[in-house]
Enzyme design. Structure first.
Site, PDB file in Angstrom:
ATOM      1  N   ASP A 128       0.885  -1.159   0.000  1.00 54.85           N
ATOM      2  CA  ASP A 128       0.000   0.000   0.000  1.00 54.85           C
ATOM      3  C   ASP A 128       0.927   1.216   0.000  1.00 54.85           C
ATOM      4  O   ASP A 128       1.512   1.560   1.025  1.00 54.85           O
ATOM      5  CB  ASP A 128      -0.897  -0.024   1.224  1.00 54.85           C
ATOM      6  CG  ASP A 128      -1.838   1.175   1.312  1.00 54.85           C
ATOM      7  OD1 ASP A 128      -1.740   2.094   0.463  1.00 54.85           O
ATOM      8  OD2 ASP A 128      -2.657   1.196   2.239  1.00 54.85           O
ATOM      9  N   VAL A 129       1.079   1.817  -1.171  1.00 49.53           N
ATOM     10  CA  VAL A 129       2.030   2.914  -1.334  1.00 49.53           C
ATOM     11  C   VAL A 129       1.306   4.236  -1.105  1.00 49.53           C
ATOM     12  O   VAL A 129       0.490   4.660  -1.923  1.00 49.53           O
ATOM     13  CB  VAL A 129       2.674   2.881  -2.736  1.00 49.53           C
ATOM     14  CG1 VAL A 129       3.717   3.988  -2.876  1.00 49.53           C
ATOM     15  CG2 VAL A 129       3.291   1.515  -3.007  1.00 49.53           C
ATOM     16  N   GLY A 130       1.604   4.849   0.040  1.00 52.46           N
ATOM     17  CA  GLY A 130       1.013   6.138   0.383  1.00 52.46           C
ATOM     18  C   GLY A 130       2.035   7.246   0.274  1.00 52.46           C
ATOM     19  O   GLY A 130       3.215   7.010   0.011  1.00 52.46           O
TER      20      GLY A 130
ATOM     21  N   ASP B 164      -6.472   2.506  -2.796  1.00 53.95           N
ATOM     22  CA  ASP B 164      -6.426   2.028  -1.414  1.00 53.95           C
ATOM     23  C   ASP B 164      -7.808   2.110  -0.777  1.00 53.95           C
ATOM     24  O   ASP B 164      -8.196   1.251   0.013  1.00 53.95           O
ATOM     25  CB  ASP B 164      -5.395   2.800  -0.595  1.00 53.95           C
ATOM     26  CG  ASP B 164      -5.598   4.312  -0.601  1.00 53.95           C
ATOM     27  OD1 ASP B 164      -6.260   4.854  -1.515  1.00 53.95           O
ATOM     28  OD2 ASP B 164      -5.062   4.964   0.312  1.00 53.95           O
TER      29      ASP B 164
END
Length: 136
Positions: free
Chosen positions: A15-17, A118
């Site tokens: 999960d690339v935030g 997401d």
């Protein structure tokens, strides 16, 4: 805890935030570990590979024990590095979940491509957990 590499499928999720990259290690249908790394826009696929290798090694796994890599991201500039990492170290292309192309749940948003993947993944997971309508 050591994981049997010959056991159920091992899956890595990312999960690339904007602040962190959250990694998850799944064995079968259970997420058994999570880790965090700082999001750096200029990171390379090799650097991501080193991070992932360290996380896997902590659990007695190697890259070839990973069956797939599934990614949600709200940071499009990170995609090339993630793709390079997946192709080079896992020998597979990452699966990117995109809110405007996924078919699991209808997105009734004016412009679905502006909705973070997401959030869609979170909504699908929540719906599957309660098996009915809910507010997330």
């Amino acid at each position: 805890m050591n994981i049997d590499p010959k056991g159920p499928m091992n899956l890595i999720t990312m999960d690339v935030g904007n602040t962190n990259i959250k990694f998850g290690l799944w064995v079968g249908k259970s997420m058994i570990h999570t880790w965090r790394s700082v999001t750096r826009l200029k990171t390379s696929g090799d650097e991501l590979g080193l991070v992932l290798e360290g996380f896997l090694r902590l659990n007695g796994l190697k890259f070839n024990d990973v069956a797939d890599l599934v990614v949600v991201s709200v940071v499009p500039p990170m995609r090339p590095a993630i793709e390079r990492m997946g192709n080079r170290y896992l020998n597979r292309s990452p699966i990117f979940v995109q809110s405007h192309t996924q078919t699991i749940m209808p997105v009734l948003y004016e412009n679905p491509s502006e909705l973070g993947s997401d959030r869609v993944v979170g909504a699908v997971a929540a719906y599957r957990r309660v098996k009915g309508p809910l507010i997330v």
